[in-house]
Design a protein around this motif. Structure first.
Motif, PDB file in Angstrom:
ATOM      1  N   ALA A 466       0.840  -1.198   0.000  1.00  0.00           N
ATOM      2  CA  ALA A 466       0.000   0.000   0.000  1.00  0.00           C
ATOM      3  C   ALA A 466       0.871   1.242   0.000  1.00  0.00           C
ATOM      4  O   ALA A 466       1.996   1.238   0.514  1.00  0.00           O
ATOM      5  CB  ALA A 466      -0.905   0.002   1.225  1.00  0.00           C
ATOM      6  N   SER A 467       0.335   2.313  -0.603  1.00  0.00           N
ATOM      7  CA  SER A 467       1.005   3.604  -0.580  1.00  0.00           C
ATOM      8  C   SER A 467      -0.035   4.683  -0.316  1.00  0.00           C
ATOM      9  O   SER A 467      -1.218   4.506  -0.644  1.00  0.00           O
ATOM     10  CB  SER A 467       1.717   3.877  -1.908  1.00  0.00           C
ATOM     11  N   PRO A 468       0.368   5.808   0.304  1.00  0.00           N
ATOM     12  CA  PRO A 468      -0.604   6.875   0.572  1.00  0.00           C
ATOM     13  C   PRO A 468      -1.250   7.374  -0.710  1.00  0.00           C
ATOM     14  O   PRO A 468      -0.576   7.638  -1.700  1.00  0.00           O
ATOM     15  CB  PRO A 468       0.251   7.966   1.234  1.00  0.00           C
ATOM     16  N   ALA A 469      -2.564   7.483  -0.685  1.00  0.00           N
ATOM     17  CA  ALA A 469      -3.308   7.971  -1.850  1.00  0.00           C
ATOM     18  C   ALA A 469      -3.444   9.485  -1.779  1.00  0.00           C
ATOM     19  O   ALA A 469      -3.426  10.080  -0.683  1.00  0.00           O
ATOM     20  CB  ALA A 469      -4.683   7.323  -1.915  1.00  0.00           C
ATOM     21  N   PHE A 470      -3.600  10.108  -2.950  1.00  0.00           N
ATOM     22  CA  PHE A 470      -3.783  11.549  -2.989  1.00  0.00           C
ATOM     23  C   PHE A 470      -5.093  11.914  -2.306  1.00  0.00           C
ATOM     24  O   PHE A 470      -6.143  11.358  -2.592  1.00  0.00           O
ATOM     25  CB  PHE A 470      -3.810  12.023  -4.451  1.00  0.00           C
ATOM     26  N   GLY A 471      -5.034  12.848  -1.359  1.00  0.00           N
ATOM     27  CA  GLY A 471      -6.235  13.266  -0.661  1.00  0.00           C
ATOM     28  C   GLY A 471      -6.619  12.381   0.507  1.00  0.00           C
ATOM     29  O   GLY A 471      -7.728  12.518   1.051  1.00  0.00           O
TER      30      GLY A 471
END
Length: 579
Positions: A466-471
């Protein structure tokens, strides 16, 4: 009462701008020790000053770079450490160059490269960067020449087309003279487009074409979301496929002055619609793009169209194994190295392996009994002659295991052997042979590093990351045997366990095949690896350890690529492509 009347007077051409025949151009070229202005130095500068089509001055000098010239660069340019030993430092050359270009318009082929070095030198020695207008002959050529006239816009190609009196030779003054001839020919062509002044020339190179302006409406309905876009002709055939994190922004850019690629401008003239596929994440868009290009093979895409044409180097499964170039990976006990982009690259890698390890080079299958007379390689100590019975199967197996190890785990022996041969050839001034060995070593190191990196992921039955999503939230991907099996965006505040479990449960079932790329193309797996190695990515689940061999080729690839960086720059500018 007297009534005043305003009389309209047509202005002369020289009132609208500076006529090109009155512009002083300084056409210049640099030779350097590498491709980065921040890390490498200038070894030679050449400049030609022209006015009204006539040469009015030249400046040329070798430059002491302050350190050794890499052997790769010496082979390419012919400039050696001995030649620059008595040359001035660039700190003393720079004032003369700045005086030479005063009041002139600068011209270079692929100008950002040369201007980058000049600006870096000015900053390092306390001079303001040149404020001169800059003309890039590569950009100008893309604007005035059709693809039928010129297959590419490299300097050597253009010099040949326009019959330049000087042939580009990777020496600064010669290349500057060739660029001067190309400039004059291109300005003649630009005149037919109504370009007669310097101001018109600068605007002409970056102006959108009439077709670009007419087709702008194709971007009106494109959504502002990540995904894939497909330019299609009137029959629905895919012309060009791309991907973007913002489809609307990317597609609109094709209809502006920023899009200068000649092939793409031609494609826009044919396109009648833009179809989009919205994706959950940027990685999904990248993977879908690759799969669609491989399936549809659109004519205006240059890359990723034919993954099935990949070439492999195979260590055969027989009593006395040999290295064979093949196009198919089979489910056998053989070892494979690749994929290679061409058979030539595979042959080069095989030559590098043969240089280090005395494996037989004959092509027939050998049994356990002697079958023929040994070749000359046996007398040279390059083969143990198992064909004649001089080497047993057990003794030969040591060499085969060394090749397998060099493919999969440890590149040190091959690198050391080829490097030693290159150094010996360079001392003997046999530069062409050293360059050939350089290419062979590079082909092997690149392929081994790439395959070992791919294998680190393709051997895993499942990995979730997983990676941080925009917003807010998280982009989550399920990867199976190096293939993207599922992608989703977990909303902010959601509990991760049920979301991940649901994504895994609905992911594509992947059945692996043989070889280092058992379930996806090498390009798809490399896309996933780039994402996995990007900042902020977290592993959620992994069926096994994700690791690389400690003595693998990756630790040597950096040396190879640093040496080749400058060669790529030169090949792009001057038309001598690397294999």
């Amino acid at each position: 009462m007297v009534k005043s009347v305003e009389i309209a007077v047509q202005g002369a051409l020289d009132e609208l701008g500076t006529p090109l025949d009155q512009v002083t151009f300084v056409v210049f070229d640099l030779e350097t020790t590498g491709g980065s202005a921040a890390e490498h130095a200038i070894t030679e500068i050449g400049a030609v000053k022209v006015l009204g089509g006539q040469v009015v001055g030249e400046l040329a000098t070798l430059v002491d770079p302050g350190g050794p010239i890499p052997p790769f660069i010496a082979v390419l340019t012919g400039i050696t450490d001995a030649m620059v030993a008595a040359a001035p430092k660039f700190a003393s050359v720079l004032p003369s160059f700045l005086e030479f270009i005063k009041g002139a318009t600068l011209v270079a082929h692929n100008a950002p490269f040369d201007m980058g070095f000049i600006k870096a030198a000015c900053a390092a020695h306390g001079y303001p960067p040149p404020a001169n207008p800059v003309v890039d002959t590569a950009d100008l050529a893309r604007r005035v020449l059709t693809r039928d006239e010129a297959p590419n816009c490299k300097l050597s190609t253009l010099a040949r087309i326009f019959r330049s009196s000087t042939e580009p030779s990777h020496r600064a003054l010669a290349d500057a003279r060739a660029t001067t001839d190309v400039l004059h020919a291109l300005l003649e062509r630009a005149g037919s487009f109504g370009v007669h002044t310097l101001e018109e020339l600068k605007g002409f190179v970056r102006a959108p074409t009439p077709e670009q302006r007419r087709k702008r409406h194709l971007a009106d309905t494109v959504p502002a979301a990540p995904g894939v876009y497909v330019f299609e002709d009137e029959h629905g055939e895919a012309l060009y496929i791309g991907k973007s994190g913002s489809l609307r922004t990317r597609v609109r850019s094709y209809f502006t002055a920023s899009e200068t690629r000649r092939r793409i401008r031609e494609m826009i003239g044919i396109a009648e619609r833009v179809r989009t596929i919205v994706c959950a994440t940027g990685l999904e868009a990248e993977v879908r793009e690759l799969r669609l290009i491989a399936a549809g093979k659109p004519r205006y895409n240059r890359r990723s169209r034919f993954p099935e044409r990949a070439v492999w180097l195979k260590l055969t499964d027989e009593p006395f194994p040999r290295l064979s170039v093949v196009r198919e990976v089979r489910d056998d006990q053989a070892a494979y190295l690749g994929p290679f982009g061409s058979g030539r690259a595979a042959e080069d890698a095989r030559s590098a392996l043969h240089e280090a390890i005395p494996l037989r080079r004959c092509t027939e299958r050998l049994g356990l009994r002697p079958s023929r007379t040994a070749c000359a390689l046996a007398e040279l100590g390059r083969c143990g002659a198992p064909c004649e019975g001089r080497e047993s199967q057990a003794g030969y197996a040591v060499h085969a295991e060394a090749v397998r190890r060099a493919m999969e785990h440890d590149a040190s022996a091959v690198y050391a052997a080829v490097q030693a041969r290159m150094e010996r050839l360079s001392v003997e001034q046999r530069y062409e042979e050293a360059a050939a060995d350089r290419d062979r070593l590079a082909a092997y190191i690149r392929a081994a590093a790439r395959m070992q990196r791919l294998w680190s992921l393709t051997r895993l039955p499942q990995l979730v990351a997983a990676s941080p999503a925009f917003g807010g939230g998280w982009d989550i991907h399920v990867v199976r045997y190096g293939r993207l099996a599922a992608a989703g965006v977990m909303p902010r505040g959601a509990h991760p366990t049920p979301f991940v479990d649901a994504l895994v449960a609905t992911a594509e079932t992947v059945r692996p095949g043989p070889g280092p790329t058992p379930a996806a193309t090498a390009e798809e797996t490399e896309c996933i690896l780039r994402w996995l190695e990007s900042p902020g990515v977290r592993l959620v689940q992994a069926d096994d350890g994700w690791s690389m061999p400690a003595w693998g080729a990756a630790r040597l690839r950096g040396r190879i690529e640093r040496a080749y960086q400058a060669l790529r720059r030169h090949s792009e500018r001057e038309g001598r492509p690397l294999r």
